[in-house]
Write an enzyme that holds these catalytic residues in place. Structure first.
Site, PDB file in Angstrom:
ATOM      1  N   TRP A 193     -13.794  13.266 -10.314  1.00 25.73           N
ATOM      2  CA  TRP A 193     -14.723  13.999 -11.197  1.00 25.73           C
ATOM      3  C   TRP A 193     -16.162  13.737 -10.765  1.00 25.73           C
ATOM      4  O   TRP A 193     -16.970  14.660 -10.645  1.00 25.73           O
ATOM      5  CB  TRP A 193     -14.511  13.557 -12.652  1.00 25.73           C
ATOM      6  N   CYS A 221      -9.491  19.258 -14.552  1.00 27.37           N
ATOM      7  CA  CYS A 221      -9.716  17.911 -15.067  1.00 27.37           C
ATOM      8  C   CYS A 221      -8.595  17.556 -16.033  1.00 27.37           C
ATOM      9  O   CYS A 221      -8.127  18.404 -16.803  1.00 27.37           O
ATOM     10  CB  CYS A 221     -11.069  17.845 -15.780  1.00 27.37           C
ATOM     11  N   GLY A 222      -8.167  16.306 -16.000  1.00 23.25           N
ATOM     12  CA  GLY A 222      -7.048  15.876 -16.834  1.00 23.25           C
ATOM     13  C   GLY A 222      -7.278  16.027 -18.315  1.00 23.25           C
ATOM     14  O   GLY A 222      -6.323  16.026 -19.100  1.00 23.25           O
ATOM     15  N   ASN A 238      -6.288   5.404 -18.113  1.00 20.49           N
ATOM     16  CA  ASN A 238      -7.647   5.929 -18.102  1.00 20.49           C
ATOM     17  C   ASN A 238      -8.271   5.793 -19.488  1.00 20.49           C
ATOM     18  O   ASN A 238      -7.955   6.559 -20.399  1.00 20.49           O
ATOM     19  CB  ASN A 238      -7.610   7.401 -17.665  1.00 20.49           C
ATOM     20  N   ASN A 239      -9.147   4.802 -19.647  1.00 19.74           N
ATOM     21  CA  ASN A 239      -9.890   4.627 -20.897  1.00 19.74           C
ATOM     22  C   ASN A 239     -11.071   5.611 -20.869  1.00 19.74           C
ATOM     23  O   ASN A 239     -12.228   5.229 -20.706  1.00 19.74           O
ATOM     24  CB  ASN A 239     -10.396   3.183 -21.011  1.00 19.74           C
ATOM     25  N   PRO A 275     -14.032   8.458 -21.007  1.00 16.59           N
ATOM     26  CA  PRO A 275     -15.163   8.888 -21.834  1.00 16.59           C
ATOM     27  C   PRO A 275     -14.935  10.267 -22.454  1.00 16.59           C
ATOM     28  O   PRO A 275     -15.719  10.697 -23.298  1.00 16.59           O
ATOM     29  CB  PRO A 275     -16.335   8.926 -20.838  1.00 16.59           C
ATOM     30  N   THR A 280     -13.270   6.058 -16.132  1.00 21.62           N
ATOM     31  CA  THR A 280     -13.533   6.942 -15.004  1.00 21.62           C
ATOM     32  C   THR A 280     -15.018   7.160 -14.737  1.00 21.62           C
ATOM     33  O   THR A 280     -15.470   7.106 -13.601  1.00 21.62           O
ATOM     34  CB  THR A 280     -12.869   8.313 -15.233  1.00 21.62           C
TER      35      THR A 280
END
Length: 533
Positions: free
Chosen positions: A103, A222-223, A380-381, A383, A451
């Protein structure tokens, strides 16, 4: 004898053999340069860091409190400062990695300018950032060792043998800033051959762990956005094997592959999987499709149909040509994806979730671990989660289920600052604080990452500086908001000339030119104002 002393001895033998023309070469100076250049190639780094990750995984298997963490970095300087800060605050870089976010490469490192996270940026940009990060980390090593060499010289000049021995021990036991990078290769940037070629570049730059996702390469999203399209397992597993071949070709036999599934939020597929026999991988994949049973007479021109259990079914197809999965199958598909990814050779798993909820992550991993007991997760913590709102709402819902009075709170407005000092907020924040430890213990999360944190911290700090400096505070906005804090917090960059390598350059000038060296670090260097902090 230490490696440093060994190098002095071996170089002395070389210079002596070379004759008088090498008399000006100082063996100790060469030993110092060798110490400051521990890693000669990216492959040296990839092997060193792969060994670290494998050892960390083994330690985690024995003790779930020994999970690892990383922050995403979009520039070599940012990664360098992160590791310098870690060593300053914790004394070691143990179990602390770097994450390279696709990203942030798209948004910040593309020659096209800011791009969405859709694999539109240059393929080579990712490998270039891996190399850049390690260039800056190696420079941090050289800078830190350069300071120790000056301390060693000062101790010798003072005739302080005890201090000299102490500094020499620090040199001999120096811990490098070089740590593992988990690098995002998106959906592989094309077919399996393209994935292999790009992986090889990334490994040669130093990456020991590559993260790949099961989306269609040319439809990648994007995930944490809508419109994600997954591929059948045979396609994804070909790319996993491409990564493994790249590692093996490069000689990094214990390189790591992180297989990410976006199925929890992906409701579409571009293909109907090939089925060779009932119950096989393709058959299971197709079983999640949203279909309707039809008669041959009901078929329209151009319909795609297939046989399921002796019945003719037609998958629901969108005008885009994509096929739709049944609603509510995301978790089942994630579990199946994870099991099959490990079967295909993945070392670690990554499940993208819609919200950060311990029980949801645990629920999926419990199913995976029935088949693969040692399956470990990278989480993935992100944002992209509103952590404050999510955990306040989770706390609200828990209290409601327990019968606790929640009449003082409006669930839809829990982000409001009016709740910041409330009991609910305190409980929610406590859950956020222990989230990583809780999910590591409950769901076997080996690695926690954020991320895009440095993207957000850069924006926040620049906003604060701009508001103050261009406002009434003027120059005090910088002095009070930046430099004074740098000095008092011991931020390395307050000595920005040193950070950029000026002192190392002076060292080299002295090595090369001796007493004729024109050095920058003299009495008139204004950076001397920071020497005693």
């Amino acid at each position: 004898m230490s490696a440093y002393q060994d190098d002095i001895k071996s170089v002395a033998a070389v210079t002596e053999a070379a004759g008088s023309s090498w008399d000006a070469i100082n063996p100790e100076s060469v030993a110092r340069m060798r110490a400051q250049n521990k890693f000669k190639t990216g492959l040296d780094i990839a092997q060193y860091t792969a060994d670290i990750m494998r050892a960390d995984m083994a330690a985690f298997d024995k003790d779930k409190t020994k999970y690892t963490q990383s922050l995403g970095c979009w520039h070599g300087f940012v990664g360098q400062q992160k590791l310098i800060s870690i060593k300053k605050h914790f004394g070691s870089t143990e179990r602390k990695y770097l994450y390279l976010s696709g990203w942030m490469v798209a948004a910040l490192r593309s020659e096209f300018g800011p791009l969405p996270d859709q694999s539109m940026h240059e393929k080579t940009a990712v490998a270039s950032l891996v190399a850049e990060l390690y260039t800056f980390l190696r420079q941090a090593d050289a800078r830190e060792l350069g300071g120790l060499f000056r301390e060693l010289d000062a101790a010798r000049e003072a005739g302080d043998a005890a201090l000299e021995a102490e500094v020499q021990a620090k040199i001999d036991n120096h811990e490098t800033h070089v740590v593992p990078i988990i690098a995002d290769i998106d959906a592989g940037f094309g077919n399996a051959e393209a994935t292999y070629l790009m992986a090889k570049q990334m490994i040669e730059a130093g990456a020991c762990a590559l993260q790949i996702e099961n989306q269609v390469a040319d439809e990648k999203q994007c995930g944490h956005q809508d419109g994600k399209v997954t591929v059948p397992h045979s396609d994804f597993h070909a790319k996993i094997r491409a990564l493994r071949y790249a590692f093996l070709e490069c000689g990094i036999d214990n390189g790591l592959i992180v297989a990410r599934t976006d199925s929890e939020g992906a409701g579409l597929t571009k293909e109907i999987a090939v089925v060779k026999e009932p119950g096989d991988q393709g058959d299971v994949y197709n079983s999640f499709l949203d279909v309707e049973e039809i008669d041959v007479a009901d078929m329209a021109e151009g319909d795609v149909v297939f046989n399921r259990g002796g019945k003719l079914v037609r998958p629901k197809r969108l005008p885009s040509g994509l096929y739709q999965f049944r609603q509510g199958t995301g978790h089942e598909r994630c579990v199946f994806d994870c099991i099959e990814a490990i079967n295909a050779g993945a070392d670690l798993l990554w499940i993208e979730t819609a919200v950060p909820t311990v029980h949801e992550i645990k629920g999926m991993m419990d199913e995976v671990r029935k088949v693969h007991p040692d399956a470990k997760l990278v989480y993935n913590n992100s944002p992209s989660f509103n952590w404050t709102l999510n955990f306040r709402q989770q706390t609200f819902d828990t209290w409601t289920a327990e019968g606790k009075d929640v009449s003082a709170y409006d669930r839809n407005k829990l982000m409001s600052a009016e709740y910041d000092d409330s009991e609910l907020s305190a409980v929610a924040d406590a859950r956020v604080k222990t989230f990583q430890a809780d999910t590591s213990r409950e769901a076997n999360v080996f690695h926690h990452l954020i991320t895009l944190p440095t993207y957000h911290t850069t924006a926040l700090s620049v906003d604060n500086l701009a508001k103050e400096y261009f406002g009434e505070a003027g120059m005090l906005g910088y002095v009070e908001g930046v430099q004074r804090k740098e000095i008092r917090q011991g931020i390395a960059c307050v000595k920005h000339q040193n950070m950029s390598g000026s002192d190392m350059g002076d060292d080299h000038k002295e090595y090369f030119a001796g007493e004729n060296a024109l050095k920058a670090g003299g009495a008139k260097n204004t950076s001397n104002q920071f020497n005693n902090i």
